[in-house]
Motif scaffolding. Structure first.
Motif, mmCIF file in Angstrom:
data_model
loop_
_atom_site.group_PDB
_atom_site.id
_atom_site.type_symbol
_atom_site.label_atom_id
_atom_site.label_comp_id
_atom_site.label_asym_id
_atom_site.label_seq_id
_atom_site.Cartn_x
_atom_site.Cartn_y
_atom_site.Cartn_z
ATOM 1 N N THR A 18 -43.522 -41.937 16.750
ATOM 2 C CA THR A 18 -43.447 -40.593 17.319
ATOM 3 C C THR A 18 -42.387 -40.485 18.417
ATOM 4 O O THR A 18 -41.815 -39.414 18.620
ATOM 5 C CB THR A 18 -44.810 -40.154 17.880
ATOM 6 O OG1 THR A 18 -45.300 -41.155 18.791
ATOM 7 C CG2 THR A 18 -45.820 -39.948 16.762
ATOM 8 N N THR A 19 -42.120 -41.569 19.117
ATOM 9 C CA THR A 19 -41.071 -41.524 20.141
ATOM 10 C C THR A 19 -39.681 -41.715 19.537
ATOM 11 O O THR A 19 -38.724 -41.041 19.936
ATOM 12 C CB THR A 19 -41.315 -42.590 21.225
ATOM 13 O OG1 THR A 19 -41.480 -43.876 20.602
ATOM 14 C CG2 THR A 19 -42.554 -42.261 22.031
ATOM 15 N N ALA A 20 -39.549 -42.612 18.563
ATOM 16 C CA ALA A 20 -38.230 -42.898 17.991
ATOM 17 C C ALA A 20 -37.796 -41.851 16.969
ATOM 18 O O ALA A 20 -36.624 -41.460 16.938
ATOM 19 C CB ALA A 20 -38.234 -44.281 17.341
ATOM 20 N N ASN A 21 -38.715 -41.367 16.134
ATOM 21 C CA ASN A 21 -38.343 -40.487 15.023
ATOM 22 C C ASN A 21 -38.709 -39.028 15.235
ATOM 23 O O ASN A 21 -37.997 -38.141 14.775
ATOM 24 C CB ASN A 21 -38.998 -40.965 13.725
ATOM 25 C CG ASN A 21 -38.424 -42.262 13.214
ATOM 26 O OD1 ASN A 21 -38.227 -43.200 13.977
ATOM 27 N ND2 ASN A 21 -38.156 -42.338 11.910
ATOM 28 N N VAL A 22 -39.850 -38.790 15.883
ATOM 29 C CA VAL A 22 -40.346 -37.419 16.007
ATOM 30 C C VAL A 22 -39.820 -36.747 17.263
ATOM 31 O O VAL A 22 -39.736 -35.516 17.333
ATOM 32 C CB VAL A 22 -41.888 -37.405 15.971
ATOM 33 C CG1 VAL A 22 -42.433 -35.985 16.007
ATOM 34 C CG2 VAL A 22 -42.390 -38.100 14.706
ATOM 35 N N THR B 34 -47.197 -40.272 8.796
ATOM 36 C CA THR B 34 -46.222 -41.336 8.516
ATOM 37 C C THR B 34 -44.915 -40.795 7.939
ATOM 38 O O THR B 34 -43.976 -41.571 7.717
ATOM 39 C CB THR B 34 -46.824 -42.358 7.537
ATOM 40 O OG1 THR B 34 -47.311 -41.682 6.369
ATOM 41 C CG2 THR B 34 -47.969 -43.109 8.199
ATOM 42 N N GLN B 35 -44.833 -39.479 7.695
ATOM 43 C CA GLN B 35 -43.591 -38.870 7.206
ATOM 44 C C GLN B 35 -43.171 -37.689 8.071
ATOM 45 O O GLN B 35 -42.383 -36.840 7.645
ATOM 46 C CB GLN B 35 -43.763 -38.423 5.749
ATOM 47 C CG GLN B 35 -44.163 -39.565 4.809
ATOM 48 C CD GLN B 35 -44.328 -39.123 3.370
ATOM 49 O OE1 GLN B 35 -43.415 -38.562 2.768
ATOM 50 N NE2 GLN B 35 -45.500 -39.381 2.794
ATOM 51 N N LEU B 36 -43.669 -37.651 9.291
ATOM 52 C CA LEU B 36 -43.445 -36.508 10.170
ATOM 53 C C LEU B 36 -41.981 -36.459 10.638
ATOM 54 O O LEU B 36 -41.468 -37.440 11.178
ATOM 55 C CB LEU B 36 -44.383 -36.611 11.372
ATOM 56 C CG LEU B 36 -44.713 -35.339 12.143
ATOM 57 C CD1 LEU B 36 -45.432 -34.337 11.243
ATOM 58 C CD2 LEU B 36 -45.598 -35.670 13.349
ATOM 59 N N PRO B 37 -41.308 -35.332 10.447
ATOM 60 C CA PRO B 37 -39.937 -35.193 10.955
ATOM 61 C C PRO B 37 -39.967 -34.761 12.427
ATOM 62 O O PRO B 37 -41.053 -34.571 12.990
ATOM 63 C CB PRO B 37 -39.373 -34.082 10.068
ATOM 64 C CG PRO B 37 -40.570 -33.221 9.785
ATOM 65 C CD PRO B 37 -41.750 -34.160 9.682
ATOM 66 N N PRO B 38 -38.826 -34.594 13.062
ATOM 67 C CA PRO B 38 -38.815 -34.065 14.437
ATOM 68 C C PRO B 38 -39.441 -32.676 14.488
ATOM 69 O O PRO B 38 -38.986 -31.747 13.819
ATOM 70 C CB PRO B 38 -37.323 -34.019 14.774
ATOM 71 C CG PRO B 38 -36.706 -35.064 13.916
ATOM 72 C CD PRO B 38 -37.480 -35.025 12.623
ATOM 73 N N VAL B 39 -40.513 -32.546 15.242
ATOM 74 C CA VAL B 39 -41.253 -31.282 15.355
ATOM 75 C C VAL B 39 -41.681 -31.101 16.803
ATOM 76 O O VAL B 39 -41.493 -31.975 17.654
ATOM 77 C CB VAL B 39 -42.501 -31.267 14.432
ATOM 78 C CG1 VAL B 39 -42.086 -31.223 12.965
ATOM 79 C CG2 VAL B 39 -43.388 -32.472 14.707
ATOM 80 N N SER B 40 -42.286 -29.947 17.080
ATOM 81 C CA SER B 40 -42.755 -29.662 18.434
ATOM 82 C C SER B 40 -43.983 -30.507 18.767
ATOM 83 O O SER B 40 -44.653 -31.041 17.874
ATOM 84 C CB SER B 40 -43.095 -28.179 18.581
ATOM 85 O OG SER B 40 -44.222 -27.851 17.772
ATOM 86 N N LEU B 41 -44.282 -30.592 20.049
ATOM 87 C CA LEU B 41 -45.424 -31.371 20.514
ATOM 88 C C LEU B 41 -46.722 -30.873 19.900
ATOM 89 O O LEU B 41 -47.588 -31.680 19.535
ATOM 90 C CB LEU B 41 -45.501 -31.313 22.040
ATOM 91 C CG LEU B 41 -46.726 -31.967 22.690
ATOM 92 C CD1 LEU B 41 -46.761 -33.460 22.397
ATOM 93 C CD2 LEU B 41 -46.735 -31.711 24.199
ATOM 94 N N TRP B 42 -46.868 -29.565 19.748
ATOM 95 C CA TRP B 42 -48.117 -29.021 19.239
ATOM 96 C C TRP B 42 -48.367 -29.447 17.792
ATOM 97 O O TRP B 42 -49.497 -29.747 17.401
ATOM 98 C CB TRP B 42 -48.110 -27.489 19.341
ATOM 99 C CG TRP B 42 -48.177 -27.024 20.760
ATOM 100 C CD1 TRP B 42 -47.173 -26.461 21.485
ATOM 101 C CD2 TRP B 42 -49.297 -27.134 21.628
ATOM 102 N NE1 TRP B 42 -47.597 -26.198 22.769
ATOM 103 C CE2 TRP B 42 -48.904 -26.598 22.886
ATOM 104 C CE3 TRP B 42 -50.597 -27.632 21.495
ATOM 105 C CZ2 TRP B 42 -49.767 -26.545 23.974
ATOM 106 C CZ3 TRP B 42 -51.459 -27.580 22.583
ATOM 107 C CH2 TRP B 42 -51.041 -27.040 23.806
ATOM 108 N N VAL B 43 -47.303 -29.499 17.008
ATOM 109 C CA VAL B 43 -47.465 -29.946 15.622
ATOM 110 C C VAL B 43 -47.881 -31.419 15.588
ATOM 111 O O VAL B 43 -48.764 -31.817 14.817
ATOM 112 C CB VAL B 43 -46.157 -29.737 14.833
ATOM 113 C CG1 VAL B 43 -46.291 -30.310 13.416
ATOM 114 C CG2 VAL B 43 -45.800 -28.261 14.773
#
Length: 419
Positions: free
Chosen positions: A246-250, A303-312
């Motif tokens: 979540t820190t490196a990719n999201v 495990t496939q989450l792209p860059p999104v907002s914190l709420w997502v």
């Protein structure tokens, strides 16, 4: 067909609540004791001048010791009355945690962590055994929900409070505080946990080796162990790498990461009780299948989450914790009914050891599946999600293969079929 658990008389309800909250408090302290080591990593590596690998050994020492002690305990645990065994192990855990807080250096802290794992690892299994012995199967789902809510509470309150204490007084203070709280909780348990010795009259005195062989020679036990290990495998290929992904990719910032665990902990604190209630009302197998099926979507999404907002991110991770940890409530209630009552302590101790081993192996496999790109992004995390989803789909079928011995511990086992 839905099933309805019959309410206990008022006096029995009060005694059961006191027992369950005492057991939950014991669970809370040894879970916090295990979890607090990981966020203390930067401070300990700096103070002790140790490498990341040495710190990793410090963390894994607890799990390895817990697995070894759980396997050894399975050979003798059913020879002792449950309450006496619980208080002895909790006293040992309290003393070991105190030694952690007083440790002057790396070597002594390592020894104290091993000792804490030896006692803490068996404690978790014994707590579940006592729930199986003391609570009728028809109410055991709700009981397991109460006891397992300790994990959520440790995430929401235990770890943040421990980190705050560490920031004010140093890394020693959280361990000293846990040891102090354990003294009070031990006294509460001494008053609220009943004497449980019925299993002593049901078992034939055997050697330690014969007792262990009896546990592992029963085919139904292996089906139950497989159920337990599949639950762990589906979780721990993903969980250890949530922060780095979540820190490196999201795109999460380091100071936003605690919100993941805070939101997940608050949600599971309430949903654990819900899953327990549903388990007793609709059946533990049916509830397990429902919650497990619902867990597949957040496994794959996270495990496939792209860059999104914190709420997502918080919605996805909270759903992951709610359903992945939620299946443990009916799952553990089922596991307590897999062995004969006379072997429940040995079975649960062996199960705890196998769970510890599975967590370690699954985390290792998850690490093999991921890598870093030249830009520092995590690659291959989706493979962890697909592996977890596969084990979960397998669980939907496998849970029906475990034969239950509910009638041995409950006045009425009518709310669950004996498969």
């Amino acid at each position: 067909m839905p099933s309805h658990s019959s309410p206990a008389p008022a006096g029995v309800q009060v005694r059961e609540k006191l027992l369950l909250w005492s057991l939950a408090a014991i669970n809370f302290t040894h879970i916090v004791d295990f979890m607090i080591m990981m966020p203390l990593g930067p401070e300990l590596t700096r103070l002790f001048a140790i490498s990341d690998a040495q710190f990793g050994l410090l963390v894994s020492a607890y799990s390895l010791a817990a697995g070894a002690s759980g396997m050894l305990a399975s050979t003798v645990i059913d020879r002792f009355e449950r309450k006496r065994a619980l208080l002895f192990l909790y006293a040992g855990f309290t003393l070991a945690t105190l030694c952690c807080g007083l440790a002057p250096g790396y070597a002594t802290l390592m020894g104290a962590r091993v000792a804490a794992g030896v006692f803490g690892g068996v404690l978790g299994a014994l707590v579940q055994t006592i729930v199986g012995d003391a609570i009728p199967f028809e109410r055991r789902g709700q009981a397991m929900g109460v006891v397992m809510s300790a994990f959520s509470l440790s995430t929401v309150a235990g770890v943040p409070l421990s980190l705050w204490l560490a920031s004010k007084g140093g890394w020693h203070v959280p361990f000293l505080a846990i040891a102090a709280a354990s003294v009070g909780i031990g006294l509460m348990a001494a008053r609220s946990v009943p004497v449980l010795s019925q299993h002593l009259g049901q078992s034939v005195r055997r050697s330690a080796w014969q007792g262990l062989m009896q546990v592992f020679s029963e085919p139904n036990h292996w089906r139950a162990f497989a159920l337990s290990c599949l639950m762990m495998a589906g979780s721990f290929t993903i969980i250890p790498y949530i922060t780095i992904y979540t820190t490196a990719n999201v795109g999460l910032k380091a100071d936003q990461v605690p919100l993941i665990y805070l939101a997940g902990g608050v949600a599971t604190l309430f949903t654990a009780r819900l899953w327990g209630w549903l388990s007793d009302r609709w059946g533990k197998v049916a509830t397990f299948r429902l919650v497990s099926a619902l867990a597949v979507l957040p496994m794959l999404a996270l495990t496939q989450l792209p860059p999104v907002s914190l709420w997502v991110v918080l919605i996805v991770t909270t759903a992951f914790f709610v359903f992945v940890s939620g299946r443990m409530v009916p799952g553990m209630a089922l596991l307590t009914a897999a062995p004969q009552a006379s072997m429940r302590g040995a079975f649960m101790s062996a199960n705890g050891a196998l769970q510890s081993i599975t967590m370690g192996v699954s985390a290792w496999i998850g690490g093999l599946l991921i890598s870093r790109s030249p830009q520092g992004l995590v690659q291959g995390y989706e493979h962890c999600g697909w592996l977890a989803a596969f084990t979960t789909v397998l669980l939907l079928w496998w849970v029906g293969q475990v034969r239950l011995h509910a009638s041995q511990s409950a006045p009425s086992g009518r709310n669950e079929p004996r498969t």
